[in-house]
Design a protein around this motif. Structure first.
Motif, PDB file in Angstrom:
ATOM      1  N   ALA A  51       4.832 -12.189  -2.219  1.00 40.25           N
ATOM      2  CA  ALA A  51       4.019 -11.361  -3.109  1.00 40.25           C
ATOM      3  C   ALA A  51       2.928 -10.633  -2.336  1.00 40.25           C
ATOM      4  O   ALA A  51       2.686  -9.433  -2.545  1.00 40.25           O
ATOM      5  CB  ALA A  51       3.408 -12.233  -4.207  1.00 40.25           C
ATOM      6  N   VAL A  52       2.254 -11.349  -1.445  1.00 41.41           N
ATOM      7  CA  VAL A  52       1.213 -10.708  -0.623  1.00 41.41           C
ATOM      8  C   VAL A  52       1.833  -9.641   0.273  1.00 41.41           C
ATOM      9  O   VAL A  52       1.277  -8.548   0.446  1.00 41.41           O
ATOM     10  CB  VAL A  52       0.477 -11.773   0.208  1.00 41.41           C
ATOM     11  CG1 VAL A  52      -0.481 -11.115   1.201  1.00 41.41           C
ATOM     12  CG2 VAL A  52      -0.288 -12.726  -0.705  1.00 41.41           C
ATOM     13  N   GLY A  53       2.993  -9.931   0.838  1.00 44.85           N
ATOM     14  CA  GLY A  53       3.669  -8.937   1.679  1.00 44.85           C
ATOM     15  C   GLY A  53       4.067  -7.704   0.898  1.00 44.85           C
ATOM     16  O   GLY A  53       3.946  -6.577   1.403  1.00 44.85           O
ATOM     17  N   ALA A  54       4.525  -7.888  -0.341  1.00 43.45           N
ATOM     18  CA  ALA A  54       4.899  -6.739  -1.164  1.00 43.45           C
ATOM     19  C   ALA A  54       3.680  -5.874  -1.493  1.00 43.45           C
ATOM     20  O   ALA A  54       3.753  -4.633  -1.443  1.00 43.45           O
ATOM     21  CB  ALA A  54       5.574  -7.214  -2.450  1.00 43.45           C
ATOM     22  N   VAL A  55       2.558  -6.510  -1.818  1.00 41.41           N
ATOM     23  CA  VAL A  55       1.335  -5.742  -2.092  1.00 41.41           C
ATOM     24  C   VAL A  55       0.886  -4.994  -0.847  1.00 41.41           C
ATOM     25  O   VAL A  55       0.488  -3.819  -0.912  1.00 41.41           O
ATOM     26  CB  VAL A  55       0.231  -6.680  -2.613  1.00 41.41           C
ATOM     27  CG1 VAL A  55      -1.084  -5.937  -2.730  1.00 41.41           C
ATOM     28  CG2 VAL A  55       0.623  -7.262  -3.957  1.00 41.41           C
ATOM     29  N   ALA A  56       0.959  -5.651   0.313  1.00 43.17           N
ATOM     30  CA  ALA A  56       0.573  -4.989   1.557  1.00 43.17           C
ATOM     31  C   ALA A  56       1.471  -3.798   1.859  1.00 43.17           C
ATOM     32  O   ALA A  56       0.991  -2.720   2.258  1.00 43.17           O
ATOM     33  CB  ALA A  56       0.616  -5.993   2.704  1.00 43.17           C
ATOM     34  N   ALA A  57       2.779  -3.976   1.655  1.00 45.51           N
ATOM     35  CA  ALA A  57       3.705  -2.867   1.891  1.00 45.51           C
ATOM     36  C   ALA A  57       3.427  -1.713   0.942  1.00 45.51           C
ATOM     37  O   ALA A  57       3.467  -0.534   1.343  1.00 45.51           O
ATOM     38  CB  ALA A  57       5.144  -3.354   1.729  1.00 45.51           C
ATOM     39  N   LEU A  58       3.127  -2.028  -0.310  1.00 44.85           N
ATOM     40  CA  LEU A  58       2.823  -0.980  -1.275  1.00 44.85           C
ATOM     41  C   LEU A  58       1.565  -0.219  -0.877  1.00 44.85           C
ATOM     42  O   LEU A  58       1.520   1.022  -0.954  1.00 44.85           O
ATOM     43  CB  LEU A  58       2.652  -1.605  -2.660  1.00 44.85           C
ATOM     44  CG  LEU A  58       2.534  -0.653  -3.847  1.00 44.85           C
ATOM     45  CD1 LEU A  58       3.809   0.160  -4.007  1.00 44.85           C
ATOM     46  CD2 LEU A  58       2.251  -1.432  -5.127  1.00 44.85           C
ATOM     47  N   GLY A 106      11.528  -3.761   2.913  1.00 39.91           N
ATOM     48  CA  GLY A 106      12.464  -3.047   2.048  1.00 39.91           C
ATOM     49  C   GLY A 106      11.735  -2.238   0.988  1.00 39.91           C
ATOM     50  O   GLY A 106      12.113  -1.100   0.682  1.00 39.91           O
ATOM     51  N   LEU A 107      10.675  -2.816   0.413  1.00 43.40           N
ATOM     52  CA  LEU A 107       9.864  -2.072  -0.545  1.00 43.40           C
ATOM     53  C   LEU A 107       9.214  -0.857   0.112  1.00 43.40           C
ATOM     54  O   LEU A 107       9.159   0.233  -0.478  1.00 43.40           O
ATOM     55  CB  LEU A 107       8.793  -2.997  -1.127  1.00 43.40           C
ATOM     56  CG  LEU A 107       7.748  -2.360  -2.037  1.00 43.40           C
ATOM     57  CD1 LEU A 107       8.403  -1.734  -3.267  1.00 43.40           C
ATOM     58  CD2 LEU A 107       6.704  -3.392  -2.453  1.00 43.40           C
ATOM     59  N   LEU A 108       8.744  -1.035   1.343  1.00 44.09           N
ATOM     60  CA  LEU A 108       8.141   0.089   2.068  1.00 44.09           C
ATOM     61  C   LEU A 108       9.164   1.187   2.329  1.00 44.09           C
ATOM     62  O   LEU A 108       8.857   2.385   2.220  1.00 44.09           O
ATOM     63  CB  LEU A 108       7.547  -0.424   3.381  1.00 44.09           C
ATOM     64  CG  LEU A 108       6.734   0.569   4.211  1.00 44.09           C
ATOM     65  CD1 LEU A 108       5.557   1.118   3.423  1.00 44.09           C
ATOM     66  CD2 LEU A 108       6.245  -0.098   5.499  1.00 44.09           C
ATOM     67  N   ALA A 109      10.385   0.795   2.666  1.00 41.48           N
ATOM     68  CA  ALA A 109      11.435   1.786   2.890  1.00 41.48           C
ATOM     69  C   ALA A 109      11.769   2.532   1.601  1.00 41.48           C
ATOM     70  O   ALA A 109      11.980   3.755   1.606  1.00 41.48           O
ATOM     71  CB  ALA A 109      12.686   1.106   3.443  1.00 41.48           C
ATOM     72  N   TRP A 110      11.827   1.807   0.474  1.00 44.02           N
ATOM     73  CA  TRP A 110      12.078   2.459  -0.819  1.00 44.02           C
ATOM     74  C   TRP A 110      11.001   3.487  -1.131  1.00 44.02           C
ATOM     75  O   TRP A 110      11.300   4.608  -1.567  1.00 44.02           O
ATOM     76  CB  TRP A 110      12.124   1.394  -1.909  1.00 44.02           C
ATOM     77  CG  TRP A 110      12.112   1.950  -3.294  1.00 44.02           C
ATOM     78  CD1 TRP A 110      13.180   2.417  -4.006  1.00 44.02           C
ATOM     79  CD2 TRP A 110      10.971   2.125  -4.141  1.00 44.02           C
ATOM     80  NE1 TRP A 110      12.780   2.862  -5.245  1.00 44.02           N
ATOM     81  CE2 TRP A 110      11.422   2.696  -5.346  1.00 44.02           C
ATOM     82  CE3 TRP A 110       9.614   1.847  -3.999  1.00 44.02           C
ATOM     83  CZ2 TRP A 110      10.564   3.000  -6.397  1.00 44.02           C
ATOM     84  CZ3 TRP A 110       8.752   2.143  -5.042  1.00 44.02           C
ATOM     85  CH2 TRP A 110       9.228   2.702  -6.223  1.00 44.02           C
TER      86      TRP A 110
END
Length: 327
Positions: A51-58, A106-110
């Motif tokens: 979750a923290v990684g997804a927020v950071a990527a966003l 992957g979220l960052l790539a999207w």
């Protein structure tokens, strides 16, 4: 020993007082406090780190997008393209080589893919409808979601797919937002597509696509919001749009199917949409025509029906939830 007089949000001060009252030694005091020690939630690190990684990527992706937007008139096309393409390429390479960071990258790539399509749409003015760009984004992000197999990619992908459907319906409705009889066919096709997307992401198919529970819930919520929105627009047309009945029936059918499945998030969102749909139609029927002097009585009746419908819905949902927990 009775703890009722020490009951509070944090029991430890009360237990300290209890130990003093009864003259417990340090060893027994520690044993007493151990009874209320808060254990960490199960699988905390496994859930928190992604979750923290997804927020950071966003945040990183949005930062790059805003950086390009802030310097749009000053940077040349090559600079902007290289920066956005570098974002996509580096995130894809990182997702390939760093398994633990794969969901966030992957979220960052999207997000980088969407920024690239926005860049091309603004720079070259291809003349394509917006739904075509979103469809291309969803199609090119689909292999990424299938490879990452995580909700960090699948959940935002559902938003891209839903926007594709919404914009397609708008383009095939004369580029207008309406729900009259002339746009019945596009809206019914769009609703069918949203239901098909939700069915494809359901848990029964998880072993094939890797999408988790929250991706399915996200697609279900987007679909419910869009379908109920089209139905509500049909209520406020000059003549009742046929979409009101068709889309309302689809919501009722979805609610019946979800009742057997038992997911409370999906059931609650669908039940809320059904309530709003039913109350909108009842409100139009109730307030349509008649004199203006009886509006207070009609408003009172409308409020009673709304309160009764809400209470009944909550009671049914809680009963289904308790039955599912017992099973």
């Amino acid at each position: 020993m009775h703890l009722t007089r020490y009951r509070m949000t944090d029991c430890r001060p009360g237990l300290h007082a209890l130990a003093v009252d009864h003259g417990l030694d340090p060893q027994r005091t520690r044993a007493l406090l151990a009874l209320v020690e808060d254990a960490p939630p199960p699988r905390l690190a496994e859930r928190l780190l992604p979750a923290v990684g997804a927020v950071a990527a966003l945040l990183v992706g949005l930062g790059v997008v805003m950086w390009v937007a802030a310097n749009w008139p000053d940077w040349g096309r090559t600079t902007k393209f290289a920066l956005l393409q570098g974002l996509v390429a580096s995130s894809l390479l990182g997702a390939w080589t760093l398994p633990h960071a794969r969901p966030a990258l992957g979220l960052l790539a999207w997000l980088g893919q969407g920024a690239l399509f926005a860049y091309f749409g603004q720079t070259y003015q291809t003349g394509a409808d917006p739904w075509q760009l979103f469809a291309l984004w969803a199609a090119l992000a689909l292999p990424l979601a299938l490879a990452v197999r995580h909700d960090a990619v699948w959940a935002p992908w559902t938003l891209t797919a839903t926007l594709t459907v919404v914009l397609w319906v708008q383009a095939h409705s004369g580029h207008r937002w309406a729900s009259d009889a002339d746009v019945l066919t596009p809206q019914l096709l769009g609703a069918a597509a949203l239901v098909a997307l939700a069915a494809a992401l359901a848990p029964w198919a998880q072993r094939w696509h890797g999408a988790g529970l929250w991706a399915w819930r996200a697609q279900g919520v987007w679909g419910v919001v869009v379908i109920s929105g089209w139905a509500l627009m049909a209520v406020f047309t000059t003549r009742w749009g046929p979409q009101y009945a068709w889309l309302g029936g689809l919501l009722l059918a979805a609610g019946a199917a979800l009742w057997r499945q038992g997911d409370l998030v999906m059931l609650s969102s669908t039940a809320l949409a059904i309530n709003v749909w039913a109350l909108a139609g009842f409100g139009r029927w109730l307030f349509e025509g008649g004199s203006g002097s009886d509006w207070l009585g009609k408003a009172f009746v409308f409020g009673l029906v709304a309160a009764g419908l809400l209470a009944g819905t909550v009671s049914l949902l809680m009963r289904r939830h308790r039955a599912g927990g017992a099973a």
